[in-house]
Design a protein around this motif. Structure first.
Motif, mmCIF file in Angstrom:
data_model
loop_
_atom_site.group_PDB
_atom_site.id
_atom_site.type_symbol
_atom_site.label_atom_id
_atom_site.label_comp_id
_atom_site.label_asym_id
_atom_site.label_seq_id
_atom_site.Cartn_x
_atom_site.Cartn_y
_atom_site.Cartn_z
ATOM 1 N N ILE A 164 -0.661 -14.683 -13.347
ATOM 2 C CA ILE A 164 -0.550 -13.165 -13.838
ATOM 3 C C ILE A 164 -2.055 -12.651 -13.252
ATOM 4 C CG2 ILE A 164 -0.480 -11.388 -15.401
ATOM 5 C CD1 ILE A 164 1.543 -13.086 -17.031
ATOM 6 N N HIS A 165 -1.783 -11.820 -12.243
ATOM 7 C CA HIS A 165 -3.043 -11.169 -11.909
ATOM 8 C C HIS A 165 -3.310 -9.784 -12.272
ATOM 9 C CE1 HIS A 165 -3.527 -14.411 -8.974
ATOM 10 N NE2 HIS A 165 -2.380 -14.501 -8.755
ATOM 11 N N GLU A 166 -4.274 -9.300 -12.938
ATOM 12 C CA GLU A 166 -4.482 -7.810 -13.566
ATOM 13 C C GLU A 166 -5.397 -7.369 -12.538
ATOM 14 O OE1 GLU A 166 -5.093 -7.722 -17.696
ATOM 15 O OE2 GLU A 166 -5.158 -5.389 -17.518
ATOM 16 N N PHE A 167 -5.339 -6.048 -12.084
ATOM 17 C CA PHE A 167 -6.392 -5.335 -11.303
ATOM 18 C C PHE A 167 -6.467 -3.940 -12.165
ATOM 19 C CE2 PHE A 167 -4.183 -8.139 -8.369
ATOM 20 C CZ PHE A 167 -5.292 -8.903 -7.938
ATOM 21 N N THR A 168 -7.858 -3.278 -11.856
ATOM 22 C CA THR A 168 -8.008 -2.020 -12.525
ATOM 23 C C THR A 168 -8.142 -1.067 -11.207
ATOM 24 O OG1 THR A 168 -8.965 -2.825 -14.333
ATOM 25 C CG2 THR A 168 -9.632 -0.761 -13.459
ATOM 26 N N PHE A 169 -7.540 0.093 -11.163
ATOM 27 C CA PHE A 169 -7.583 1.160 -10.067
ATOM 28 C C PHE A 169 -8.018 2.235 -10.841
ATOM 29 C CE2 PHE A 169 -3.191 1.191 -10.880
ATOM 30 C CZ PHE A 169 -2.937 2.489 -10.915
ATOM 31 N N TRP A 170 -8.814 3.156 -9.967
ATOM 32 C CA TRP A 170 -9.437 4.353 -10.642
ATOM 33 C C TRP A 170 -8.751 5.567 -9.892
ATOM 34 C CZ3 TRP A 170 -12.777 5.219 -14.842
ATOM 35 C CH2 TRP A 170 -13.336 3.992 -15.317
ATOM 36 N N ALA A 171 -8.411 6.582 -10.634
ATOM 37 C CA ALA A 171 -7.988 7.981 -9.881
ATOM 38 C C ALA A 171 -9.098 8.674 -9.520
ATOM 39 C CB ALA A 171 -7.069 8.621 -11.049
ATOM 40 N N LEU A 172 -9.179 9.155 -8.346
ATOM 41 C CA LEU A 172 -10.425 9.779 -7.680
ATOM 42 C C LEU A 172 -9.666 11.314 -7.545
ATOM 43 C CD1 LEU A 172 -11.250 7.166 -5.177
ATOM 44 C CD2 LEU A 172 -12.206 7.489 -7.640
ATOM 45 N N ASP A 173 -10.773 12.160 -7.426
ATOM 46 C CA ASP A 173 -10.598 13.383 -6.870
ATOM 47 C C ASP A 173 -10.682 13.739 -5.619
ATOM 48 O OD1 ASP A 173 -13.245 13.833 -6.542
ATOM 49 O OD2 ASP A 173 -13.585 14.787 -8.301
ATOM 50 N N GLY A 174 -10.442 14.860 -4.926
ATOM 51 C CA GLY A 174 -10.566 15.123 -3.426
ATOM 52 C C GLY A 174 -11.903 14.607 -3.043
ATOM 53 N N ALA A 175 -12.813 14.876 -3.685
ATOM 54 C CA ALA A 175 -14.149 14.591 -3.304
ATOM 55 C C ALA A 175 -14.559 13.171 -3.419
ATOM 56 C CB ALA A 175 -15.466 15.485 -3.928
ATOM 57 N N GLY A 176 -13.688 12.290 -3.921
ATOM 58 C CA GLY A 176 -14.071 10.866 -4.280
ATOM 59 C C GLY A 176 -14.494 10.408 -5.687
ATOM 60 N N GLY A 177 -14.674 11.393 -6.399
ATOM 61 C CA GLY A 177 -15.411 11.161 -7.761
ATOM 62 C C GLY A 177 -14.346 10.744 -8.782
ATOM 63 N N ARG A 178 -14.447 10.014 -9.679
ATOM 64 C CA ARG A 178 -13.695 9.325 -10.540
ATOM 65 C C ARG A 178 -13.095 10.433 -11.576
ATOM 66 N NH1 ARG A 178 -15.850 3.111 -12.238
ATOM 67 N NH2 ARG A 178 -15.409 2.188 -10.003
ATOM 68 N N ARG A 179 -11.817 10.390 -11.999
ATOM 69 C CA ARG A 179 -11.299 11.115 -13.003
ATOM 70 C C ARG A 179 -11.666 10.405 -14.354
ATOM 71 N NH1 ARG A 179 -6.532 12.580 -13.871
ATOM 72 N NH2 ARG A 179 -6.994 14.243 -14.845
ATOM 73 N N CYS A 180 -11.911 11.274 -15.428
ATOM 74 C CA CYS A 180 -11.889 10.592 -16.642
ATOM 75 C C CYS A 180 -10.865 10.955 -17.655
ATOM 76 C CB CYS A 180 -13.430 10.911 -17.317
ATOM 77 S SG CYS A 180 -13.801 12.417 -17.471
ATOM 78 N N LEU A 181 -9.683 11.358 -17.279
ATOM 79 C CA LEU A 181 -8.481 11.531 -18.019
ATOM 80 C C LEU A 181 -7.531 11.034 -17.297
ATOM 81 C CD1 LEU A 181 -8.264 14.888 -19.806
ATOM 82 C CD2 LEU A 181 -8.694 12.949 -20.801
ATOM 83 N N GLY A 182 -6.441 10.644 -18.018
ATOM 84 C CA GLY A 182 -5.252 9.838 -17.489
ATOM 85 C C GLY A 182 -4.045 10.774 -17.460
ATOM 86 N N GLY A 183 -2.810 10.221 -17.293
ATOM 87 C CA GLY A 183 -1.698 11.365 -17.142
ATOM 88 C C GLY A 183 -0.993 11.139 -15.878
ATOM 89 N N ASP A 184 -1.697 10.596 -14.865
ATOM 90 C CA ASP A 184 -1.024 10.533 -13.498
ATOM 91 C C ASP A 184 0.282 9.480 -13.516
ATOM 92 O OD1 ASP A 184 -2.872 12.222 -12.609
ATOM 93 O OD2 ASP A 184 -4.100 10.553 -12.100
ATOM 94 N N TYR A 185 1.334 9.904 -12.819
ATOM 95 C CA TYR A 185 2.406 8.676 -12.821
ATOM 96 C C TYR A 185 2.410 8.200 -11.393
ATOM 97 C CZ TYR A 185 7.148 6.929 -13.794
ATOM 98 O OH TYR A 185 8.089 6.094 -14.094
ATOM 99 N N PHE A 186 2.286 6.656 -11.633
ATOM 100 C CA PHE A 186 2.357 5.862 -10.441
ATOM 101 C C PHE A 186 3.507 5.235 -10.011
ATOM 102 C CE2 PHE A 186 -2.527 6.796 -11.356
ATOM 103 C CZ PHE A 186 -2.750 7.129 -10.178
ATOM 104 N N GLU A 187 4.088 5.153 -9.088
ATOM 105 C CA GLU A 187 5.066 4.445 -8.765
ATOM 106 C C GLU A 187 4.495 3.196 -7.772
ATOM 107 O OE1 GLU A 187 8.749 7.169 -7.904
ATOM 108 O OE2 GLU A 187 7.201 7.104 -6.363
#
Length: 593
Positions: A164-187
């Motif tokens: 089992i391989h676990e990876f972390t990924f980050w949501a980025l805004d249009g300028a490449g900065g990290r968001r600090c709230l969740g709520g995005d739905y990824f398929e």
């Protein structure tokens, strides 16, 4: 053969020929275009001070140490200890980008952690305040630190099969900065030549997400693709009129290679599902291809894909029985257990004398018809409409009678749509349902419930749906209480999760983001009221790997009858095996005690 049964006494309800009426899938855009909803706003509050954050961090460490001592200790409750160890990663093989695995841990199958307080937790995360650029930013990209480097070099990352391989990924805004709230739905899709699965994603609430991958060594040959699509952002898929907020951007298509383990390392063998295996609220399964007829590309005159001999055997432990009966050209679904595929004689032996009661959306109608046609050998299924009660007999002349009752719940009037659970507010409809459980000398043996796609168009918010789900759970709890009061054994009650809508329907009011949440809410309510005496059948997980286009669905159904006609995607014929698999899974739930 079939015979109509007169329903128990109940008030007269509006009825009609459902086949002549507008259908859920006939024109989805017509109704959903009016599914407009309000936004959820909340007051923005200033962030905590540095001193408060330091104190919270210190207290968090103390709590974690206490949890470690109490839950990891030898005297801990077994179930709680297993949940805790799974959460912190002990006993799980973790590959690149993960952490916390103990050396020499035995391989284990990927699973979805339990989700306590699902509804309350969801609402709290949904209403988390903004107030800073990273909280108010909109996701435009992601960063996958452990995998992006190899992909940028045009290389395939290499991982160990079976682990089992676990990876972390980050949501980025249009300028490449990290968001600090969740709520995005990824398929998320993991696909190879003989493998398709939906790796589970966990929203950590701070703009980071974790995804877990696993491929069994048997299917590790060739290159795999890990595809990540952001379908909706900031919980917008849960809004009443979600089509206005669709994003649907493919952010990654990462090549992967899985190396087979050396020595005797292997995953535990899957066992055939038994009644206890349906206790899990959410599954993490996979579709595997065990055979393939490369010359079978076109449908036959009946619109069917009869690519393998009907009695082509399954390969243990992935399934048992006639794989060819699925008409899937070798694809089959398995989860934390594997499923038996039933030949007609075995199915009739199991179902003989039973009474099955279905309550749900029109996908139930397709599944019942396919079960009768493809498994039980009944050719005349004209009785199978949105609402019916009939007895079927074994067409081979052997022993076997089966009673099926099906009540459509998209509306209290079976010719109409888009009420879903709200249909229970109609007194006559409640009396109709109760009548099958409070009159006569017997009650159904098995009850299969489903919320349905209609709820996506009716309820204006998750909070409103939660109230409707509470009412529905209380209603079914009261029905079962009346069964007990009459001295009858309570039926085995299953909840069959609502499908992941496919292709064009991914954006609409019954989109996968909303339906997955509605599934979780209703399962939680049904559990708390003690309704699910049988368990959960996760059709959402079964359909998700095939929901990206309309090859296996018309958007809102996976079980439409085969036909040599032009399908929604412009090709002649369509794949219907996903719903056939569901029929066999239902038989496993009913028959494998």
């Amino acid at each position: 053969m079939s015979a109509h049964l007169s329903p128990p006494h109940h008030p007269s309800l509006a009825a009609g020929d459902a086949k002549k009426q507008p259908h859920l899938g006939a024109d989805p855009g017509r109704r959903t275009s009016s599914c407009f909803g309000g936004d959820h706003s909340s007051t923005k509050k200033p962030g905590p001070s540095a001193a408060k954050l330091a104190l919270a961090s210190f207290l968090g460490v103390i709590v974690l140490l206490a949890a470690d001592a109490s839950l990891a200790g030898a005297g801990a409750h077994r179930r709680l200890r297993r949940q805790y160890l799974r959460y912190v990663g002990i006993g799980v093989g973790v590959g690149v980008g993960g952490g916390g695995a103990s050396a020499g841990s035995p391989p284990a199958w990927l699973s979805v952690p339990d989700r306590p307080n699902f509804t309350d937790d969801l609402l709290a995360r949904w209403l988390a305040p903004g107030g800073s650029p990273c909280r108010d930013a909109r996701t435009a990209n992601i960063s996958v630190p452990a995998l992006d480097g190899a992909a940028a070099r045009g290389e395939a990352a290499e991982l160990g099969a079976g682990e089992i391989h676990e990876f972390t990924f980050w949501a980025l805004d249009g300028a490449g900065g990290r968001r600090c709230l969740g709520g995005d739905y990824f398929e998320v899709d993991l696909s190879g030549a003989a493998w398709k699965s939906r790796p589970p994603v966990v929203d950590r609430g701070d703009g980071s997400y974790s995804v877990r991958l696993q491929v069994a060594p048997r299917f590790a040959a060739g290159e795999f693709r890990l595809t990540v699509v952001v379908l909706f952002r900031s919980f917008e898929g849960l809004k009443f009129s979600s089509a206005r907020f669709k994003y649907r951007a493919e952010l990654r298509r990462i090549p992967l290679l899985f190396r087979r383990p050396g020595g005797n390392a292997s995953l535990p063998a899957l066992e055939v599902c038994r009644s206890a295996d349906f206790a899990r609220d959410a599954w993490s399964g996979r579709w595997t291809r065990l055979a393939r007829n490369d010359g079978c590309e076109d449908v036959d005159a009946a619109g069917r894909y009869r690519c393998l001999e009907p009695d082509h055997p399954c390969e243990a432990p992935w399934c048992h029985g006639p794989l060819g009966a699925l008409e899937s050209n070798g694809w089959v679904y398995s989860a934390h257990c594997s499923f038996r595929l039933f030949a007609a004689d075995a199915a009739w032996r199991c179902l003989d004398g039973k009474w099955l009661f279905f309550w749900g959306d029109s996908n139930h109608v397709d599944t019942i018809r396919n079960l009768l046609t493809f498994v039980l050998g009944i050719t005349d299924t004209s009785v199978v409409t949105r609402r019916f009660d009939a007895v079927f007999t074994n067409p081979s002349g052997g022993p076997g009678t089966l009673r099926i009752t099906s009540i459509f719940n998209g509306h209290w009037n079976m010719t109409m749509n888009y009420l879903g659970l709200h249909s229970l507010r109609n007194r006559g409809f409640r009396q109709l349902i109760r009548s099958y459980f409070v009159s006569g000398d017997r009650v159904p043996d098995v009850v299969i419930l489903n919320s349905g796609l209609h709820d996506g168009c009716y309820w204006t918010s998750v909070r409103a749906y939660a109230q409707g789900a509470e009412f529905a759970a209380q209603f079914w709890s009261d029905v079962m209480a009346k069964v007990r009061a009459r001295g009858h054994a309570v039926p085995r009650v299953f909840y069959r999760t609502t499908i992941a809508t496919g292709g064009y329907a991914r954006d609409l009011a019954f989109n996968p983001s909303k339906m997955e949440v509605f599934n979780g809410v209703l399962v939680e309510k049904m559990r708390r009221h003690g309704v699910l005496t049988g368990g959960v059948i996760d059709n959402f997980d079964m359909t998700f790997p095939w929901h990206y286009d309309n090859r296996c669905n018309d958007g809102v159904h996976y079980g439409r009858a085969p036909a040599r006609l032009v399908w929604r995607d412009g090709k002649v014929g369509h794949q219907y095996f996903v719903d056939l698999m569901l029929g066999h899974v239902l038989l496993n739930a009913i028959c494998n005690g």
